[in-house]
Motif scaffolding. Structure first.
Motif, PDB file in Angstrom:
ATOM      1  N   ALA A 128       8.434  -7.781  16.264  1.00 48.43           N
ATOM      2  CA  ALA A 128       9.411  -7.081  15.438  1.00 48.43           C
ATOM      3  C   ALA A 128      10.826  -7.562  15.744  1.00 48.43           C
ATOM      4  N   TRP A 129      11.084  -7.845  17.005  1.00 49.35           N
ATOM      5  CA  TRP A 129      12.399  -8.330  17.421  1.00 49.35           C
ATOM      6  C   TRP A 129      12.694  -9.689  16.775  1.00 49.35           C
ATOM      7  N   SER A 130      11.695 -10.546  16.777  1.00 48.54           N
ATOM      8  CA  SER A 130      11.860 -11.879  16.190  1.00 48.54           C
ATOM      9  C   SER A 130      12.096 -11.805  14.684  1.00 48.54           C
ATOM     10  N   ILE A 131      11.409 -10.888  14.021  1.00 53.30           N
ATOM     11  CA  ILE A 131      11.592 -10.721  12.582  1.00 53.30           C
ATOM     12  C   ILE A 131      13.039 -10.354  12.264  1.00 53.30           C
ATOM     13  N   ARG A 132      13.640  -9.572  13.158  1.00 56.23           N
ATOM     14  CA  ARG A 132      15.050  -9.185  12.991  1.00 56.23           C
ATOM     15  C   ARG A 132      16.003 -10.283  13.486  1.00 56.23           C
ATOM     16  N   GLU A 133      15.429 -11.404  13.914  1.00 58.39           N
ATOM     17  CA  GLU A 133      16.190 -12.565  14.385  1.00 58.39           C
ATOM     18  C   GLU A 133      16.961 -12.303  15.670  1.00 58.39           C
ATOM     19  N   GLY A 134      16.411 -11.406  16.493  1.00 56.98           N
ATOM     20  CA  GLY A 134      16.976 -11.201  17.820  1.00 56.98           C
ATOM     21  C   GLY A 134      16.400 -12.230  18.788  1.00 56.98           C
ATOM     22  N   ALA A 135      17.122 -12.513  19.861  1.00 57.66           N
ATOM     23  CA  ALA A 135      16.644 -13.460  20.869  1.00 57.66           C
ATOM     24  C   ALA A 135      15.532 -12.818  21.700  1.00 57.66           C
ATOM     25  N   VAL A 136      14.437 -13.554  21.898  1.00 56.66           N
ATOM     26  CA  VAL A 136      13.297 -13.040  22.657  1.00 56.66           C
ATOM     27  C   VAL A 136      12.958 -13.986  23.800  1.00 56.66           C
ATOM     28  N   ILE A 137      12.874 -13.429  24.995  1.00 61.21           N
ATOM     29  CA  ILE A 137      12.426 -14.155  26.178  1.00 61.21           C
ATOM     30  C   ILE A 137      11.120 -13.512  26.618  1.00 61.21           C
ATOM     31  N   GLY A 138      10.107 -14.321  26.885  1.00 65.33           N
ATOM     32  CA  GLY A 138       8.793 -13.776  27.216  1.00 65.33           C
ATOM     33  C   GLY A 138       8.405 -13.939  28.661  1.00 65.33           C
ATOM     34  N   GLY A 139       7.271 -13.356  28.995  1.00 67.20           N
ATOM     35  CA  GLY A 139       6.773 -13.411  30.359  1.00 67.20           C
ATOM     36  C   GLY A 139       6.467 -14.816  30.835  1.00 67.20           C
ATOM     37  N   LEU A 140       6.076 -15.709  29.909  1.00 67.02           N
ATOM     38  CA  LEU A 140       5.812 -17.084  30.315  1.00 67.02           C
ATOM     39  C   LEU A 140       7.090 -17.757  30.797  1.00 67.02           C
TER      40      LEU A 140
END
Length: 277
Positions: free
Chosen positions: A229-241
Protein backbone atom coordinates in the motif's frame (compact mmCIF):
# COMPACT_ATOMS: atom_id res chain seq x y z
CA UNK A 1 50.18 -13.48 2.31
CA UNK A 2 46.59 -14.38 3.23
CA UNK A 3 46.24 -17.73 4.99
CA UNK A 4 44.50 -20.54 3.12
CA UNK A 5 43.78 -22.60 6.23
CA UNK A 6 40.09 -23.67 6.42
CA UNK A 7 37.95 -21.08 8.19
CA UNK A 8 34.42 -21.56 9.49
CA UNK A 9 31.49 -19.34 10.35
CA UNK A 10 27.79 -20.00 10.89
CA UNK A 11 24.45 -18.62 11.96
CA UNK A 12 22.87 -20.03 15.12
CA UNK A 13 19.26 -19.80 16.25
CA UNK A 14 15.98 -21.60 16.71
CA UNK A 15 14.21 -21.92 14.34
CA UNK A 16 16.99 -21.47 11.79
CA UNK A 17 15.98 -23.30 8.58
CA UNK A 18 14.53 -20.09 7.09
CA UNK A 19 17.72 -18.05 7.50
CA UNK A 20 19.12 -16.32 4.42
CA UNK A 21 22.48 -15.69 6.11
CA UNK A 22 24.24 -18.67 4.47
CA UNK A 23 23.29 -17.40 0.99
CA UNK A 24 24.60 -13.92 1.78
CA UNK A 25 27.88 -14.94 3.43
CA UNK A 26 28.69 -17.65 0.88
CA UNK A 27 28.13 -15.14 -1.92
CA UNK A 28 30.56 -12.79 -0.22
CA UNK A 29 33.19 -15.52 0.14
CA UNK A 30 32.84 -16.43 -3.54
CA UNK A 31 33.18 -12.80 -4.61
CA UNK A 32 36.21 -12.29 -2.36
CA UNK A 33 37.93 -15.46 -3.50
CA UNK A 34 37.79 -17.03 -0.04
CA UNK A 35 37.51 -20.61 -1.30
CA UNK A 36 38.71 -21.99 2.03
CA UNK A 37 35.88 -20.34 3.99
CA UNK A 38 32.56 -22.06 4.81
CA UNK A 39 29.35 -20.76 6.35
CA UNK A 40 26.59 -22.99 7.73
CA UNK A 41 23.45 -22.83 9.84
CA UNK A 42 22.88 -24.67 13.11
CA UNK A 43 19.68 -25.19 15.08
CA UNK A 44 20.77 -24.07 18.55
CA UNK A 45 18.52 -22.98 21.41
CA UNK A 46 19.47 -21.23 24.64
CA UNK A 47 20.09 -24.49 26.49
CA UNK A 48 22.47 -25.80 23.82
CA UNK A 49 24.34 -22.53 23.25
CA UNK A 50 27.03 -22.85 25.98
CA UNK A 51 28.04 -26.30 24.76
CA UNK A 52 28.22 -25.13 21.15
CA UNK A 53 30.41 -22.15 22.02
CA UNK A 54 32.66 -24.29 24.22
CA UNK A 55 33.22 -26.62 21.28
CA UNK A 56 34.53 -23.94 18.91
CA UNK A 57 38.04 -24.74 17.69
CA UNK A 58 40.64 -22.37 16.16
CA UNK A 59 39.18 -22.83 12.67
CA UNK A 60 36.17 -20.74 13.66
CA UNK A 61 36.20 -17.09 12.55
CA UNK A 62 32.81 -16.04 13.86
CA UNK A 63 29.13 -16.55 14.50
CA UNK A 64 25.92 -14.81 13.51
CA UNK A 65 23.20 -14.97 16.18
CA UNK A 66 19.48 -14.74 15.68
CA UNK A 67 16.55 -15.30 18.02
CA UNK A 68 16.53 -16.43 20.78
CA UNK A 69 20.28 -16.15 21.30
CA UNK A 70 21.12 -12.45 21.02
CA UNK A 71 21.04 -11.92 24.76
CA UNK A 72 21.91 -15.46 25.87
CA UNK A 73 25.31 -15.27 24.17
CA UNK A 74 26.52 -12.27 26.20
CA UNK A 75 27.70 -14.13 29.36
CA UNK A 76 29.70 -16.50 27.15
CA UNK A 77 31.84 -13.75 25.60
CA UNK A 78 35.16 -12.18 26.54
CA UNK A 79 34.15 -8.69 25.42
CA UNK A 80 31.08 -6.87 24.06
CA UNK A 81 31.07 -3.69 22.00
CA UNK A 82 29.43 -0.50 23.22
CA UNK A 83 26.88 -0.78 20.41
CA UNK A 84 25.79 -4.24 21.52
CA UNK A 85 25.83 -3.26 25.19
CA UNK A 86 23.53 -0.32 24.49
CA UNK A 87 20.67 -2.68 23.59
CA UNK A 88 21.88 -5.80 25.43
CA UNK A 89 21.84 -7.75 22.17
CA UNK A 90 24.69 -9.41 20.26
CA UNK A 91 24.13 -10.68 16.72
CA UNK A 92 27.81 -11.05 15.78
CA UNK A 93 30.68 -12.88 17.45
CA UNK A 94 34.23 -12.60 16.12
CA UNK A 95 36.72 -15.26 17.18
CA UNK A 96 40.10 -13.53 17.40
CA UNK A 97 43.51 -15.06 16.70
CA UNK A 98 44.34 -15.05 20.40
CA UNK A 99 41.24 -17.11 21.20
CA UNK A 100 38.93 -14.36 22.47
CA UNK A 101 35.25 -14.15 21.56
CA UNK A 102 34.09 -10.60 20.97
CA UNK A 103 30.44 -9.67 20.57
CA UNK A 104 28.97 -6.86 18.48
CA UNK A 105 25.62 -5.72 17.10
CA UNK A 106 25.55 -5.02 13.36
CA UNK A 107 21.77 -4.64 13.24
CA UNK A 108 22.01 -1.04 14.44
CA UNK A 109 24.61 0.26 11.97
CA UNK A 110 23.01 -1.97 9.33
CA UNK A 111 19.70 -0.22 9.85
CA UNK A 112 21.37 3.19 9.60
CA UNK A 113 23.18 2.13 6.42
CA UNK A 114 19.94 0.86 4.83
CA UNK A 115 18.25 4.18 5.59
CA UNK A 116 21.14 6.22 4.24
CA UNK A 117 21.19 4.14 1.07
CA UNK A 118 17.66 5.43 0.42
CA UNK A 119 18.60 9.00 1.24
CA UNK A 120 17.32 9.11 4.82
CA UNK A 121 20.06 10.91 6.73
CA UNK A 122 18.05 12.85 9.33
CA UNK A 123 14.39 13.00 10.36
CA UNK A 124 12.59 15.35 12.75
CA UNK A 125 10.41 12.62 14.23
CA UNK A 126 9.62 8.93 13.77
CA UNK A 127 7.19 6.18 14.72
CA UNK A 128 8.03 2.63 15.77
CA UNK A 129 5.42 -0.11 15.46
CA UNK A 130 6.10 -2.76 18.08
CA UNK A 131 8.21 -3.10 21.20
CA UNK A 132 10.31 -6.25 20.89
CA UNK A 133 14.06 -6.76 20.50
CA UNK A 134 14.13 -5.27 17.01
CA UNK A 135 12.33 -2.18 18.29
CA UNK A 136 15.15 -1.50 20.75
CA UNK A 137 17.65 -1.71 17.89
CA UNK A 138 15.43 0.69 15.93
CA UNK A 139 15.58 3.15 18.84
CA UNK A 140 19.37 2.87 18.88
CA UNK A 141 19.47 3.66 15.16
CA UNK A 142 17.05 6.56 15.62
CA UNK A 143 19.32 7.96 18.33
CA UNK A 144 21.74 8.67 15.48
CA UNK A 145 19.36 10.11 12.88
CA UNK A 146 16.22 11.44 14.61
CA UNK A 147 16.38 14.96 16.03
CA UNK A 148 12.96 14.91 17.68
CA UNK A 149 10.51 12.58 19.43
CA UNK A 150 9.89 8.93 18.59
CA UNK A 151 6.40 7.55 19.20
CA UNK A 152 6.22 3.83 19.97
CA UNK A 153 2.92 2.07 19.32
CA UNK A 154 2.54 -0.85 21.73
CA UNK A 155 -0.06 -3.31 22.97
CA UNK A 156 0.55 -3.17 26.73
CA UNK A 157 1.67 -0.83 29.48
CA UNK A 158 4.54 -3.17 30.27
CA UNK A 159 5.86 -2.92 26.72
CA UNK A 160 5.41 0.82 26.82
CA UNK A 161 7.44 1.06 30.01
CA UNK A 162 10.20 -1.03 28.42
CA UNK A 163 10.35 1.20 25.35
CA UNK A 164 10.43 4.33 27.49
CA UNK A 165 13.27 2.85 29.53
CA UNK A 166 15.20 2.00 26.36
CA UNK A 167 14.66 5.56 25.17
CA UNK A 168 16.09 6.99 28.39
CA UNK A 169 19.07 4.69 28.13
CA UNK A 170 19.71 5.58 24.47
CA UNK A 171 18.98 9.29 24.75
CA UNK A 172 15.81 9.16 22.65
CA UNK A 173 12.64 11.09 23.52
CA UNK A 174 10.22 8.13 23.41
CA UNK A 175 6.50 8.74 23.64
CA UNK A 176 4.07 5.86 24.06
CA UNK A 177 0.81 5.34 22.17
CA UNK A 178 -1.67 2.48 22.16
CA UNK A 179 -1.55 0.05 19.24
CA UNK A 180 -5.21 0.84 18.53
CA UNK A 181 -4.07 4.32 17.46
CA UNK A 182 -1.59 2.89 14.98
CA UNK A 183 -3.08 4.69 12.00
CA UNK A 184 -1.62 7.92 13.40
CA UNK A 185 1.86 6.43 13.13
CA UNK A 186 1.66 6.37 9.35
CA UNK A 187 1.82 10.17 9.15
CA UNK A 188 5.35 10.25 10.62
CA UNK A 189 8.19 11.09 8.20
CA UNK A 190 9.77 7.73 9.08
CA UNK A 191 7.83 4.65 10.18
CA UNK A 192 9.73 1.56 11.36
CA UNK A 193 7.60 -1.59 11.55
CA UNK A 194 9.22 -4.22 13.79
CA UNK A 195 6.29 -6.60 14.28
CA UNK A 196 5.75 -10.22 13.10
CA UNK A 197 4.16 -11.10 9.76
CA UNK A 198 0.52 -10.04 9.44
CA UNK A 199 0.53 -7.69 12.43
CA UNK A 200 0.42 -4.46 10.41
CA UNK A 201 -1.89 -5.71 7.63
CA UNK A 202 -4.83 -3.85 9.15
CA UNK A 203 -3.02 -0.55 8.68
CA UNK A 204 -2.64 -0.94 4.92
CA UNK A 205 -5.87 0.92 4.16
CA UNK A 206 -4.78 3.91 6.26
CA UNK A 207 -1.62 4.89 4.35
CA UNK A 208 -1.76 8.68 3.79
CA UNK A 209 -1.85 10.30 0.36
CA UNK A 210 1.76 11.45 0.59
CA UNK A 211 3.59 9.03 2.90
CA UNK A 212 7.14 9.45 4.11
CA UNK A 213 9.50 6.48 4.43
CA UNK A 214 8.48 3.01 5.64
CA UNK A 215 11.13 0.64 6.99
CA UNK A 216 9.47 -2.76 7.38
CA UNK A 217 11.96 -5.21 8.89
CA UNK A 218 10.25 -8.29 7.43
CA UNK A 219 11.62 -9.97 4.33
CA UNK A 220 9.32 -12.99 4.17
CA UNK A 221 6.55 -12.76 3.17
CA UNK A 222 7.40 -9.76 1.01
CA UNK A 223 6.01 -7.32 0.24
CA UNK A 224 3.80 -7.00 3.29
CA UNK A 225 0.32 -5.55 2.82
CA UNK A 226 1.52 -2.31 4.41
CA UNK A 227 4.59 -2.11 2.15
CA UNK A 228 2.45 -2.73 -0.94
CA UNK A 229 0.00 0.00 0.00
CA UNK A 230 2.89 2.33 0.77
CA UNK A 231 4.43 1.73 -2.64
CA UNK A 232 1.11 2.39 -4.38
CA UNK A 233 1.10 5.80 -2.71
CA UNK A 234 4.67 6.26 -4.02
CA UNK A 235 6.21 6.40 -0.57
CA UNK A 236 9.78 5.17 -0.05
CA UNK A 237 9.94 1.57 1.20
CA UNK A 238 12.91 -0.17 2.81
CA UNK A 239 12.52 -3.88 3.49
CA UNK A 240 13.93 -6.50 5.78
CA UNK A 241 16.25 -7.79 3.07
CA UNK A 242 17.92 -4.37 2.97
CA UNK A 243 18.56 -4.63 6.71
CA UNK A 244 19.71 -8.24 6.47
CA UNK A 245 22.19 -7.47 3.71
CA UNK A 246 23.66 -4.38 5.33
CA UNK A 247 24.15 -6.05 8.71
CA UNK A 248 25.66 -9.11 6.97
CA UNK A 249 28.10 -6.88 5.07
CA UNK A 250 29.43 -5.65 8.40
CA UNK A 251 29.65 -9.21 9.73
CA UNK A 252 31.65 -10.36 6.72
CA UNK A 253 34.04 -7.43 7.11
CA UNK A 254 34.58 -8.14 10.81
CA UNK A 255 35.02 -11.90 10.41
CA UNK A 256 37.21 -11.92 7.28
CA UNK A 257 39.00 -8.57 7.53
CA UNK A 258 38.08 -7.91 3.89
CA UNK A 259 36.79 -4.36 3.45
CA UNK A 260 34.57 -3.52 1.72
CA UNK A 261 32.42 -6.64 1.59
CA UNK A 262 30.59 -7.12 -1.75
CA UNK A 263 27.20 -5.53 -1.04
CA UNK A 264 25.78 -5.96 -4.54
CA UNK A 265 26.68 -9.64 -4.79
CA UNK A 266 25.24 -10.33 -1.35
CA UNK A 267 21.99 -8.53 -2.14
CA UNK A 268 21.65 -10.44 -5.44
CA UNK A 269 22.17 -13.73 -3.59
CA UNK A 270 19.51 -12.82 -1.05
CA UNK A 271 17.02 -11.87 -3.74
CA UNK A 272 17.70 -15.10 -5.62
CA UNK A 273 17.30 -17.21 -2.48
CA UNK A 274 13.96 -15.57 -1.68
CA UNK A 275 12.73 -15.96 -5.26
CA UNK A 276 13.53 -19.68 -5.14
CA UNK A 277 11.30 -20.30 -2.11
Amino acid sequence: MRSTEPRRAAVLGSPIAHSLSPALHRAAYAELGLDHWSYDRFEVDEAALPGFVEGLDPSWAGLSLTMPLKRAIIPLLDAVSDTASSVEAVNTVVCTEDGRRVGDNTDIPGMIAALRERGVEKVESAAVLGAGATASSALAALAEICTGPVTAYVRSRERGAEMRAWGERLGVDVRIADWAEGERALCAPLVIATTPAGTTDGLATAVPETPGTLFDVLYEPWPTALASAWSIREGAVIGGLDLLVHQAVLQVEQMTGCVPAPLAAMRHAGEAALAAR
